[in-house]
Design a protein around this motif. Structure first.
Motif, PDB file in Angstrom:
ATOM      1  N   TYR A  67       0.835  -1.208   0.000  1.00 36.79           N
ATOM      2  CA  TYR A  67       0.000   0.000   0.000  1.00 36.79           C
ATOM      3  C   TYR A  67       0.866   1.253   0.000  1.00 36.79           C
ATOM      4  N   ASP A  68       1.894   1.260   0.840  1.00 39.53           N
ATOM      5  CA  ASP A  68       2.794   2.415   0.899  1.00 39.53           C
ATOM      6  C   ASP A  68       3.425   2.695  -0.467  1.00 39.53           C
ATOM      7  N   GLY A  69       3.866   1.640  -1.141  1.00 36.33           N
ATOM      8  CA  GLY A  69       4.474   1.804  -2.461  1.00 36.33           C
ATOM      9  C   GLY A  69       3.487   2.334  -3.483  1.00 36.33           C
ATOM     10  N   CYS A  70       2.257   1.852  -3.422  1.00 38.09           N
ATOM     11  CA  CYS A  70       1.232   2.322  -4.354  1.00 38.09           C
ATOM     12  C   CYS A  70       0.929   3.793  -4.117  1.00 38.09           C
ATOM     13  N   ILE A  71       0.762   4.156  -2.853  1.00 40.83           N
ATOM     14  CA  ILE A  71       0.469   5.551  -2.501  1.00 40.83           C
ATOM     15  C   ILE A  71       1.616   6.453  -2.935  1.00 40.83           C
ATOM     16  N   LYS A  72       2.828   6.014  -2.697  1.00 40.73           N
ATOM     17  CA  LYS A  72       4.013   6.787  -3.098  1.00 40.73           C
ATOM     18  C   LYS A  72       4.007   7.033  -4.606  1.00 40.73           C
ATOM     19  N   ASN A  73       3.707   6.004  -5.386  1.00 39.63           N
ATOM     20  CA  ASN A  73       3.691   6.156  -6.840  1.00 39.63           C
ATOM     21  C   ASN A  73       2.532   7.023  -7.314  1.00 39.63           C
ATOM     22  N   MET A  74       1.424   6.970  -6.627  1.00 40.28           N
ATOM     23  CA  MET A  74       0.306   7.839  -6.982  1.00 40.28           C
ATOM     24  C   MET A  74       0.661   9.300  -6.712  1.00 40.28           C
ATOM     25  N   LYS A  75       1.318   9.555  -5.575  1.00 38.59           N
ATOM     26  CA  LYS A  75       1.765  10.923  -5.276  1.00 38.59           C
ATOM     27  C   LYS A  75       2.782  11.395  -6.313  1.00 38.59           C
ATOM     28  N   LEU A  76       3.691  10.509  -6.680  1.00 34.05           N
ATOM     29  CA  LEU A  76       4.691  10.852  -7.694  1.00 34.05           C
ATOM     30  C   LEU A  76       4.023  11.176  -9.023  1.00 34.05           C
ATOM     31  N   ALA A  77       2.990  10.433  -9.370  1.00 30.80           N
ATOM     32  CA  ALA A  77       2.254  10.706 -10.609  1.00 30.80           C
ATOM     33  C   ALA A  77       1.590  12.077 -10.547  1.00 30.80           C
ATOM     34  N   GLU A  78       1.000  12.401  -9.405  1.00 34.37           N
ATOM     35  CA  GLU A  78       0.371  13.715  -9.248  1.00 34.37           C
ATOM     36  C   GLU A  78       1.392  14.831  -9.453  1.00 34.37           C
ATOM     37  N   LEU A  79       2.540  14.698  -8.799  1.00 37.83           N
ATOM     38  CA  LEU A  79       3.594  15.709  -8.938  1.00 37.83           C
ATOM     39  C   LEU A  79       4.110  15.791 -10.369  1.00 37.83           C
ATOM     40  N   SER A  80       4.291  14.650 -10.981  1.00 41.36           N
ATOM     41  CA  SER A  80       4.818  14.621 -12.353  1.00 41.36           C
ATOM     42  C   SER A  80       3.862  15.297 -13.326  1.00 41.36           C
ATOM     43  N   ILE A  81       2.575  15.054 -13.164  1.00 41.18           N
ATOM     44  CA  ILE A  81       1.592  15.702 -14.041  1.00 41.18           C
ATOM     45  C   ILE A  81       1.610  17.208 -13.811  1.00 41.18           C
ATOM     46  N   ALA A  82       1.674  17.613 -12.552  1.00 47.91           N
ATOM     47  CA  ALA A  82       1.714  19.046 -12.238  1.00 47.91           C
ATOM     48  C   ALA A  82       2.944  19.714 -12.857  1.00 47.91           C
ATOM     49  N   GLU A  83       4.032  18.958 -12.941  1.00 49.81           N
ATOM     50  CA  GLU A  83       5.270  19.488 -13.522  1.00 49.81           C
ATOM     51  C   GLU A  83       5.382  19.203 -15.019  1.00 49.81           C
ATOM     52  N   LYS A  84       4.309  18.698 -15.620  1.00 50.81           N
ATOM     53  CA  LYS A  84       4.257  18.391 -17.058  1.00 50.81           C
ATOM     54  C   LYS A  84       5.287  17.337 -17.477  1.00 50.81           C
ATOM     55  N   LYS A  85       5.587  16.417 -16.575  1.00 51.49           N
ATOM     56  CA  LYS A  85       6.509  15.311 -16.862  1.00 51.49           C
ATOM     57  C   LYS A  85       5.672  14.053 -17.082  1.00 51.49           C
ATOM     58  N   MET A  86       5.061  13.982 -18.247  1.00 53.54           N
ATOM     59  CA  MET A  86       4.075  12.941 -18.515  1.00 53.54           C
ATOM     60  C   MET A  86       4.685  11.544 -18.572  1.00 53.54           C
ATOM     61  N   ASP A  87       5.930  11.415 -19.028  1.00 57.70           N
ATOM     62  CA  ASP A  87       6.565  10.103 -19.049  1.00 57.70           C
ATOM     63  C   ASP A  87       6.745   9.568 -17.631  1.00 57.70           C
ATOM     64  N   GLN A  88       7.157  10.446 -16.716  1.00 59.18           N
ATOM     65  CA  GLN A  88       7.321  10.031 -15.315  1.00 59.18           C
ATOM     66  C   GLN A  88       5.975   9.694 -14.686  1.00 59.18           C
TER      67      GLN A  88
END
Length: 121
Positions: free
Chosen positions: A29-50
Motif C-alpha cells: 500500500y505504501d508503495g502504491c500511494i508513493k507512486n500515486m503521489k509521484l504521478a500527481e507531482l509529475s503531471i503538475a510538472e508536465k513530466k508525462m513520461d514520469q
C-alpha cells in the motif's frame, strides 16, 4: 551519495525480507500511494513520461495486492477488496489516459484509508 542510496536499498530489502505477511501488505500500500503521489507531482510538472511510469507501477502493485487475496478463507472481505482493486485499476488507467490529477487524488485517498485499516490489523 552513492553509499547513502546503497544503504537505503539494503535497509528496504531487509525490511521486506523480515516483514510479516500483514506488514508486506502495508508496504505494498505504501508503495502504491508513493507512486500515486509521484504521478500527481509529475503531471503538475508536465513530466508525462514520469507520470505514466508511476501510474503503471501503482497498477502493478494493485495487481499484486489482488493476487494475494484468499477467497477460500477471506470470503466476502476478499470479494469486496477484489472489487475495490478492480475499480482502482480502472481509475488509474483512466488517470493515465487523461492525466487528470483529481482522479489520482481521489483514489489515492481511498488507498490511504485501506492502508490505515491494514496497519491497524
Amino acid at each position: 551519495m552513492m553509499q547513502q542510496r546503497n544503504a537505503q536499498n539494503v535497509y528496504k530489502q531487509n525490511q521486506i525480507l523480515n516483514a510479516s505477511p500483514k506488514k508486506l501488505v502495508v508496504l505494498l500500500y505504501d508503495g502504491c500511494i508513493k507512486n500515486m503521489k509521484l504521478a500527481e507531482l509529475s503531471i503538475a510538472e508536465k513530466k508525462m513520461d514520469q507520470a505514466n511510469t508511476a501510474l503503471i507501477k501503482a497498477q502493478d502493485i494493485i495487481a499484486e495486492l489482488a493476487s494475494t487475496l484468499n477467497f477460500d478463507q477471506g470470503g466476502q472481505i476478499a470479494q469486496d477488496l477484489s472489487d475495490i482493486y478492480e475499480y482502482l485499476m480502472t481509475k488509474l488507467i483512466e488517470a493515465n489516459r487523461t492525466k487528470e490529477i483529481s482522479i489520482i487524488q481521489k483514489n489515492r485517498e481511498m488507498m490511504e484509508e485501506l492502508r490505515d485499516a491494514w496497519a491497524e490489523i
